[in-house]
Design a protein around this motif. Structure first.
Motif, mmCIF file in Angstrom:
data_model
loop_
_atom_site.group_PDB
_atom_site.id
_atom_site.type_symbol
_atom_site.label_atom_id
_atom_site.label_comp_id
_atom_site.label_asym_id
_atom_site.label_seq_id
_atom_site.Cartn_x
_atom_site.Cartn_y
_atom_site.Cartn_z
ATOM 1 N N ASP A 346 53.056 35.784 38.372
ATOM 2 C CA ASP A 346 53.393 34.380 38.633
ATOM 3 C C ASP A 346 52.314 33.427 38.145
ATOM 4 O OD1 ASP A 346 53.851 32.010 41.028
ATOM 5 O OD2 ASP A 346 55.614 32.928 40.115
ATOM 6 N N ARG A 347 52.654 32.143 38.103
ATOM 7 C CA ARG A 347 51.677 31.121 37.716
ATOM 8 C C ARG A 347 50.448 31.135 38.609
ATOM 9 N NH1 ARG A 347 55.450 25.777 36.776
ATOM 10 N NH2 ARG A 347 56.205 26.300 34.704
ATOM 11 N N THR A 348 50.652 31.354 39.894
ATOM 12 C CA THR A 348 49.516 31.324 40.820
ATOM 13 C C THR A 348 48.533 32.453 40.552
ATOM 14 O OG1 THR A 348 50.805 32.581 42.448
ATOM 15 C CG2 THR A 348 50.858 30.186 42.633
ATOM 16 N N ASP A 349 48.977 33.520 39.889
ATOM 17 C CA ASP A 349 48.078 34.623 39.542
ATOM 18 C C ASP A 349 47.139 34.253 38.397
ATOM 19 O OD1 ASP A 349 49.204 36.552 41.408
ATOM 20 O OD2 ASP A 349 50.956 36.563 40.104
ATOM 21 N N GLU A 350 47.470 33.196 37.664
ATOM 22 C CA GLU A 350 46.619 32.756 36.560
ATOM 23 C C GLU A 350 45.219 32.362 37.033
ATOM 24 O OE1 GLU A 350 47.134 32.747 33.178
ATOM 25 O OE2 GLU A 350 48.890 33.935 33.716
ATOM 26 N N ASP A 351 45.110 31.862 38.275
ATOM 27 C CA ASP A 351 43.793 31.515 38.819
ATOM 28 C C ASP A 351 42.892 32.746 38.876
ATOM 29 O OD1 ASP A 351 44.360 28.725 39.336
ATOM 30 O OD2 ASP A 351 45.600 29.379 41.017
ATOM 31 N N ALA A 352 43.467 33.879 39.251
ATOM 32 C CA ALA A 352 42.699 35.130 39.314
ATOM 33 C C ALA A 352 42.394 35.646 37.909
ATOM 34 C CB ALA A 352 43.475 36.177 40.109
ATOM 35 N N PHE A 353 43.373 35.562 37.004
ATOM 36 C CA PHE A 353 43.123 35.996 35.620
ATOM 37 C C PHE A 353 41.968 35.203 35.012
ATOM 38 C CE2 PHE A 353 47.966 36.893 35.246
ATOM 39 C CZ PHE A 353 47.818 38.092 35.919
ATOM 40 N N LYS A 354 41.956 33.910 35.284
ATOM 41 C CA LYS A 354 40.917 33.033 34.731
ATOM 42 C C LYS A 354 39.540 33.413 35.278
ATOM 43 C CE LYS A 354 39.746 28.141 34.157
ATOM 44 N NZ LYS A 354 40.127 26.753 34.487
ATOM 45 N N VAL A 355 39.462 33.728 36.561
ATOM 46 C CA VAL A 355 38.191 34.133 37.171
ATOM 47 C C VAL A 355 37.651 35.386 36.487
ATOM 48 C CG1 VAL A 355 37.177 35.145 39.256
ATOM 49 C CG2 VAL A 355 38.504 33.043 39.414
ATOM 50 N N LEU A 356 38.519 36.349 36.218
ATOM 51 C CA LEU A 356 38.072 37.582 35.559
ATOM 52 C C LEU A 356 37.576 37.296 34.153
ATOM 53 C CD1 LEU A 356 40.764 40.174 36.736
ATOM 54 C CD2 LEU A 356 38.467 39.795 37.624
ATOM 55 N N ARG A 357 38.229 36.386 33.448
ATOM 56 C CA ARG A 357 37.759 35.993 32.120
ATOM 57 C C ARG A 357 36.359 35.390 32.211
ATOM 58 N NH1 ARG A 357 40.640 37.013 27.191
ATOM 59 N NH2 ARG A 357 42.865 37.060 27.655
ATOM 60 N N GLU A 358 36.175 34.504 33.172
ATOM 61 C CA GLU A 358 34.893 33.816 33.314
ATOM 62 C C GLU A 358 33.782 34.769 33.742
ATOM 63 O OE1 GLU A 358 35.923 30.774 36.082
ATOM 64 O OE2 GLU A 358 36.756 29.432 34.545
ATOM 65 N N ARG A 359 34.112 35.757 34.562
ATOM 66 C CA ARG A 359 33.118 36.746 34.995
ATOM 67 C C ARG A 359 32.770 37.724 33.879
ATOM 68 N NH1 ARG A 359 32.678 37.724 40.784
ATOM 69 N NH2 ARG A 359 32.071 39.861 40.281
ATOM 70 N N GLY A 360 33.702 37.922 32.946
ATOM 71 C CA GLY A 360 33.485 38.909 31.898
ATOM 72 C C GLY A 360 33.540 40.321 32.424
#
Length: 407
Positions: A346-360
């Motif tokens: 879902d769209r709301t899961d994008e917040d978590a995907f983004k965090v993982l990208r930022e954490r590397g």
């Protein structure tokens, strides 16, 4: 419980102030698109510039937005018409190059996780359980009950019964898979649903549950074998909004009762207005009803999911924050040897995907049969593929443990 409504077993845990900077390891495993993840406003999926403008109009009621923008966005996020097969195949092929199947990339994923602690984060609806018309029947249980069906046509009854029993069978297998997964890795379910309702669906006490889009988090009652100290975890950053949420829930129930198929769900710290069973011609009417209620509550904001309107407090908390909180509470806030995996649709899961990208660290997996702009690295098409991926993870872990025991 502190004034911030956050309680963690470690006294010095301060997830709200946590800052993490970790270099990407094994970067070769990620597709080229991972280097420059698409940015989406507020962490939501964007499809086109025009639709982005429509989505902006959904953030609660600043005055003069047109109701047509709401409906346009509802249609964009919940399509009722299928593209032509030629266009769909072309888009799918291009999209899969950027977000390859996690099943096809399984060996590379395992290679990237070597020497690290895998931590699993799973959405519920559309990820562990198929999307169903009645949100109260998204079960994942050991018990199989014969569904109550009515039909004047025997063949239709037989086919319907077969499909329903098959649905229950899949969910039984998914529950067993998640149970085995939790024996191998720290596992959390992160959902927009009320935490208590998700627990009733899943009924696995060894998991972490984050309901209300991460605004209601609780760890295993008896503690977790993965967490030092064995004490429970609790986080409820939006407690002060409970009276307001209950008030708005009652108003929405009353306001939307004239729209056939509309269902308002109280998820404790947020609300969901489901329009999956509403005639598309009635979507404008429903959007107007929701707007008429929410215009009096500027402390609440509106976002969209798959045929659902989500109403949440305006605090800076989402599934990404929930992921960070859980990693912090497990002792992995500033570790280089953790590998978080988040699977959601879902769209709301994008917040978590983004965090993982930022954490590397780790990666996100989007569950979708159609191309969507996303910050996830990989993709799976449906809950059945999610189950296959989780089962492969469990089998890999078991083989790794056997191999170590033989040394």
């Amino acid at each position: 419980m502190t004034k911030q409504n956050v309680v963690v077993s470690d006294a010095d845990s301060q997830i709200m102030n946590m800052a993490v900077s970790v270099a990407v390891s094994n970067a070769s495993v990620f597709p080229a698109a991972a280097e420059k993840p698409p940015m989406a406003p507020g962490g939501y999926i964007s499809i086109s510039r025009k639709k982005l403008m429509n989505l902006k109009n959904l953030d609660i009621i600043n005055g003069g937005e047109r109701i047509t923008s709401w409906v346009d966005s509802m249609k964009a996020s919940s399509p009722t018409h299928i593209q032509s097969s030629t266009c769909l195949m072309k888009d799918q092929s291009s999209w899969m190059l950027q977000h390859p199947s996690a099943l096809d990339m399984f060996e590379q994923i395992i290679e990237a996780s070597q020497g690290k602690q895998i931590v699993m984060f799973l959405d519920y609806d559309g990820t562990l359980s198929p999307i169903v018309e009645d949100p109260d029947r998204a079960f994942m249980s050991d018990s199989v009950s014969t569904p109550i069906l009515s039909s004047v046509h025997y063949n239709f009854l037989a086919v319907s019964k077969f499909l329903c029993l098959n649905f229950y069978h899949v969910n039984i297998q998914m529950r067993k898979t998640v149970k085995r997964l939790a024996r191998c890795f720290p596992t959390a379910i992160v959902s927009g649903r009320c935490r208590d309702k998700v627990y009733k669906f899943v009924r696995l006490a060894e998991l972490y549950y984050a309901g209300s889009h991460g605004m209601d988090i609780k760890g295993p009652a008896k503690g977790s074998k993965y967490k030092k100290g064995g004490q429970g975890v609790l986080c409820q950053p939006a407690s002060e909004f409970l009276p307001m949420i209950d008030e708005v829930y009652k108003l929405l129930i009353e306001k939307t009762k004239s729209t056939p198929g509309a269902k308002v769900e109280n998820n404790k710290f947020c609300l969901s207005v489901h329009f999956r069973c509403v005639d598309e011609k009635k979507w404008s009417e429903l959007a107007l009803q929701v707007r008429s209620v929410l215009k009096e509550y500027p402390q609440l904001r509106l976002s969209q999911g798959r045929k659902v309107l989500e109403i949440r407090p305006t605090i800076k908390w989402d599934k990404g924050k929930a992921l960070e909180f859980l990693l912090e509470s497990l002792g992995y806030a500033n570790c280089n040897d953790v590998f978080p995996v988040y699977i959601g649709d879902d769209r709301t899961d994008e917040d978590a995907f983004k965090v993982l990208r930022e954490r590397g660290q780790g990666f996100g997996i989007l569950v979708s049969k159609i191309p969507k702009e996303t910050s996830a690295t990989y993709s799976l098409q449906e809950p059945a593929e999610v189950m296959d991926f989780l089962q492969r993870l469990v089998e890999w872990k078991r083989q790794a443990v056997r191999g170590q025991a033989m040394l």
